[in-house]
Design a protein around this motif. Structure first.
Motif, PDB file in Angstrom:
ATOM      1  N   HIS A   1      10.254 -26.235  -5.764  1.00  0.00           N
ATOM      2  CA  HIS A   1      10.845 -25.056  -6.381  1.00  0.00           C
ATOM      3  C   HIS A   1      11.724 -24.306  -5.374  1.00  0.00           C
ATOM      4  CE1 HIS A   1      11.073 -21.574  -9.069  1.00  0.00           C
ATOM      5  NE2 HIS A   1      10.771 -20.812  -8.037  1.00  0.00           N
ATOM      6  N   GLN A   2      11.209 -24.108  -4.171  1.00  0.00           N
ATOM      7  CA  GLN A   2      11.990 -23.410  -3.144  1.00  0.00           C
ATOM      8  C   GLN A   2      13.243 -24.194  -2.772  1.00  0.00           C
ATOM      9  OE1 GLN A   2       8.742 -22.851  -0.198  1.00  0.00           O
ATOM     10  NE2 GLN A   2       9.283 -20.686  -0.250  1.00  0.00           N
ATOM     11  N   ALA A   3      13.087 -25.500  -2.589  1.00  0.00           N
ATOM     12  CA  ALA A   3      14.224 -26.323  -2.173  1.00  0.00           C
ATOM     13  C   ALA A   3      15.306 -26.389  -3.241  1.00  0.00           C
ATOM     14  CB  ALA A   3      13.748 -27.730  -1.809  1.00  0.00           C
ATOM     15  N   MET A   4      14.938 -26.268  -4.499  1.00  0.00           N
ATOM     16  CA  MET A   4      15.935 -26.240  -5.564  1.00  0.00           C
ATOM     17  C   MET A   4      16.711 -24.920  -5.567  1.00  0.00           C
ATOM     18  SD  MET A   4      16.242 -29.025  -7.378  1.00  0.00           S
ATOM     19  CE  MET A   4      16.895 -28.436  -8.959  1.00  0.00           C
ATOM     20  N   LEU A   5      16.057 -23.833  -5.224  1.00  0.00           N
ATOM     21  CA  LEU A   5      16.722 -22.535  -5.231  1.00  0.00           C
ATOM     22  C   LEU A   5      17.629 -22.329  -4.030  1.00  0.00           C
ATOM     23  CD1 LEU A   5      13.780 -20.147  -6.272  1.00  0.00           C
ATOM     24  CD2 LEU A   5      15.698 -20.875  -7.703  1.00  0.00           C
ATOM     25  N   LEU A   6      17.197 -22.779  -2.873  1.00  0.00           N
ATOM     26  CA  LEU A   6      17.810 -22.359  -1.612  1.00  0.00           C
ATOM     27  C   LEU A   6      19.253 -22.792  -1.380  1.00  0.00           C
ATOM     28  CD1 LEU A   6      14.790 -22.454   0.813  1.00  0.00           C
ATOM     29  CD2 LEU A   6      16.403 -20.571   0.549  1.00  0.00           C
TER      30      LEU A   6
ATOM     31  N   PHE B   1       3.749 -33.104   0.524  1.00  0.00           N
ATOM     32  CA  PHE B   1       4.363 -33.205  -0.793  1.00  0.00           C
ATOM     33  C   PHE B   1       5.478 -34.227  -0.741  1.00  0.00           C
ATOM     34  CE2 PHE B   1       8.137 -31.699  -3.212  1.00  0.00           C
ATOM     35  CZ  PHE B   1       7.702 -32.079  -4.480  1.00  0.00           C
ATOM     36  N   LEU B   2       5.467 -35.167  -1.653  1.00  0.00           N
ATOM     37  CA  LEU B   2       6.512 -36.182  -1.734  1.00  0.00           C
ATOM     38  C   LEU B   2       7.187 -36.071  -3.092  1.00  0.00           C
ATOM     39  CD1 LEU B   2       7.791 -38.476  -0.121  1.00  0.00           C
ATOM     40  CD2 LEU B   2       6.266 -40.061  -1.333  1.00  0.00           C
ATOM     41  N   PRO B   3       8.473 -35.744  -3.128  1.00  0.00           N
ATOM     42  CA  PRO B   3       9.156 -35.580  -4.412  1.00  0.00           C
ATOM     43  C   PRO B   3       9.126 -36.879  -5.229  1.00  0.00           C
ATOM     44  CG  PRO B   3      10.496 -34.720  -2.613  1.00  0.00           C
ATOM     45  CD  PRO B   3       9.363 -35.464  -1.986  1.00  0.00           C
ATOM     46  N   THR B   4       9.000 -36.725  -6.533  1.00  0.00           N
ATOM     47  CA  THR B   4       9.113 -37.862  -7.434  1.00  0.00           C
ATOM     48  C   THR B   4      10.568 -38.300  -7.516  1.00  0.00           C
ATOM     49  OG1 THR B   4       9.520 -36.485  -9.380  1.00  0.00           O
ATOM     50  CG2 THR B   4       7.206 -36.929  -8.797  1.00  0.00           C
TER      51      THR B   4
ATOM     52  N   PRO C   1      22.466 -23.125   7.794  1.00  0.00           N
ATOM     53  CA  PRO C   1      21.464 -24.106   7.371  1.00  0.00           C
ATOM     54  C   PRO C   1      20.063 -23.507   7.306  1.00  0.00           C
ATOM     55  CG  PRO C   1      22.917 -25.063   9.011  1.00  0.00           C
ATOM     56  CD  PRO C   1      23.226 -23.594   8.970  1.00  0.00           C
ATOM     57  N   VAL C   2      19.344 -23.872   6.255  1.00  0.00           N
ATOM     58  CA  VAL C   2      17.981 -23.392   6.058  1.00  0.00           C
ATOM     59  C   VAL C   2      17.077 -24.568   5.733  1.00  0.00           C
ATOM     60  CG1 VAL C   2      18.695 -21.094   5.293  1.00  0.00           C
ATOM     61  CG2 VAL C   2      18.381 -22.912   3.605  1.00  0.00           C
ATOM     62  N   GLY C   3      15.786 -24.360   5.911  1.00  0.00           N
ATOM     63  CA  GLY C   3      14.821 -25.403   5.619  1.00  0.00           C
ATOM     64  C   GLY C   3      13.678 -24.883   4.773  1.00  0.00           C
ATOM     65  N   VAL C   4      12.957 -25.807   4.159  1.00  0.00           N
ATOM     66  CA  VAL C   4      11.729 -25.509   3.420  1.00  0.00           C
ATOM     67  C   VAL C   4      10.626 -26.349   4.031  1.00  0.00           C
ATOM     68  CG1 VAL C   4      10.526 -25.627   1.217  1.00  0.00           C
ATOM     69  CG2 VAL C   4      12.952 -25.018   1.280  1.00  0.00           C
ATOM     70  N   LEU C   5       9.565 -25.694   4.464  1.00  0.00           N
ATOM     71  CA  LEU C   5       8.415 -26.380   5.048  1.00  0.00           C
ATOM     72  C   LEU C   5       7.362 -26.542   3.960  1.00  0.00           C
ATOM     73  CD1 LEU C   5       7.593 -27.319   7.991  1.00  0.00           C
ATOM     74  CD2 LEU C   5       6.150 -25.276   8.024  1.00  0.00           C
ATOM     75  N   ALA C   6       7.140 -27.774   3.536  1.00  0.00           N
ATOM     76  CA  ALA C   6       6.251 -28.014   2.402  1.00  0.00           C
ATOM     77  C   ALA C   6       4.796 -27.788   2.767  1.00  0.00           C
ATOM     78  CB  ALA C   6       6.439 -29.439   1.891  1.00  0.00           C
ATOM     79  N   ARG C   7       4.077 -27.173   1.826  1.00  0.00           N
ATOM     80  CA  ARG C   7       2.620 -27.079   1.896  1.00  0.00           C
ATOM     81  C   ARG C   7       1.992 -27.648   0.620  1.00  0.00           C
ATOM     82  NH1 ARG C   7       0.577 -21.452   4.385  1.00  0.00           N
ATOM     83  NH2 ARG C   7      -0.888 -22.813   5.452  1.00  0.00           N
ATOM     84  N   ASN C   8       2.767 -27.627  -0.444  1.00  0.00           N
ATOM     85  CA  ASN C   8       2.342 -28.158  -1.735  1.00  0.00           C
ATOM     86  C   ASN C   8       3.597 -28.305  -2.606  1.00  0.00           C
ATOM     87  OD1 ASN C   8       2.919 -25.488  -2.689  1.00  0.00           O
ATOM     88  ND2 ASN C   8       0.841 -24.872  -2.150  1.00  0.00           N
ATOM     89  N   GLU C   9       3.407 -28.496  -3.895  1.00  0.00           N
ATOM     90  CA  GLU C   9       4.550 -28.748  -4.780  1.00  0.00           C
ATOM     91  C   GLU C   9       5.460 -27.542  -4.950  1.00  0.00           C
ATOM     92  OE1 GLU C   9       5.471 -31.127  -8.949  1.00  0.00           O
ATOM     93  OE2 GLU C   9       3.461 -31.068  -8.090  1.00  0.00           O
TER      94      GLU C   9
END
Length: 305
Positions: free
Chosen positions: A155-160, A174-177, A143-151
């Motif tokens: 991009h990272q969360a889609m790749l991972l 950042f709140l996804p649409t 399991p991995v995570g992405v810590l948001a700082r901006n939009e």
């Protein structure tokens, strides 16, 4: 002039630039503070021919290759200023002396600013990471995570998910649409809106993150896009233009790695919106070759001032 070219920065980009100049039998000085951005990573991956070797080991091999050429010299230390001086440049060193060259190559890189979270800084480059292509494979689908700082987090969360089950921590940054959530759902990535407050486990290993509501979520790696700034203000003080990148400003260069100041070239993370060892080395090759061509075809910089 003391040298044909001074290369400021002695990692992959700077050493690659110096190699082209050395092979053209030009006098070149490589000036380096010996504090590379990649010093926190034990291994480098995705670099052709060097996969799995340590960045320091790769750098040492590059310096050894370069040291064979008699027109190359190395110096440790930083530069604090650079100015136009007739048909070339004068560089002021932190030690108090000055050196001159007909051309400059800036390859001094950038510095990272990380989120202020307990346990994060000491894991940087080991289990807190910025690039899945560099480090994702070694996490072995855990399991991995992405810590948001901006939009950029989207991009990272889609790749991972190609590297492991993924959770996007929005951190109130950042709140996804709706469309972005659908895309993340299709990739199997979870969205967690409760903030991460600490990283857990025997550092530098990461075992889990703790949330503000007391929950813990097991993770083997946490990806974050660092905010970056140039490691020096040399280019700015000399008048080189910058552009805004996804993580911070970088030097504006043309296809030949020339900055907006005649006679000054730049390569590596300092002059690219995408940090990558292979791309840095390739840009260094171009910068070195372009600096040499400038010496041949435009020998008198004073005419372009």
């Amino acid at each position: 002039m003391d040298h044909d070219v001074i290369v400021i920065g002695g990692s992959f980009a700077g050493l690659s630039a110096a190699m082209q100049l050395a092979r053209a039998r030009r006098t070149v000085l490589v000036l380096d503070t010996n504090v590379p951005r990649n010093r926190f990573a034990a291994t480098s991956h995705g670099f052709p021919g060097q996969d799995g070797r340590g960045p320091a080991e790769i750098g040492a091999a590059l310096r050894a290759d370069l040291a064979v050429y008699p027109t190359v010299t190395f110096a440790s230390g930083g530069a604090v200023a650079a100015r136009r001086d007739g048909g070339g440049f004068t560089v002021s060193l932190a030690a108090g002396s000055e050196i001159t060259a007909r051309r400059l190559v800036f390859a001094y890189g950038v510095r990272d600013t990380l989120p202020d979270l307990p346990g994060l800084a000491e894991r940087w480059g080991v289990s807190v990471l910025h690039c899945p292509y560099c480090h994702g494979y070694e996490l072995d689908r855990q399991p991995v995570g992405v810590l948001a700082r901006n939009e950029m987090a989207f991009h990272q969360a889609m790749l991972l998910p190609d590297w492991g089950p993924t959770t996007l921590f929005t951190q109130g940054k950042f709140l996804p649409t709706g469309d972005q959530r659908q895309a993340l759902d299709a990739r199997g990535a979870r969205v967690e809106t409760t903030p991460v407050t600490a990283l857990l486990g025997p550092s530098p290993v990461l075992e889990a993150v703790q949330l503000a509501d007391g929950r813990t979520i097991p993770l083997a790696g946490l990806f974050v896009a660092p905010l970056t700034l140039p490691s020096s203000d040399l280019a700015n003080r000399l008048g080189c233009a910058t552009r805004d990148g996804p993580t911070g400003p970088y030097l504006e260069v043309d296809a030949m790695q020339a900055t907006t100041v005649p006679g000054v070239f730049a390569a590596g993370d300092l002059a690219s919106p995408m940090p990558n060892a292979t791309l840095a080395a390739a840009a260094g090759v171009m910068a070195g070759a372009a600096a040499h061509r400038s010496l041949v075809f435009d020998p008198d910089l004073a005419l372009a001032a």
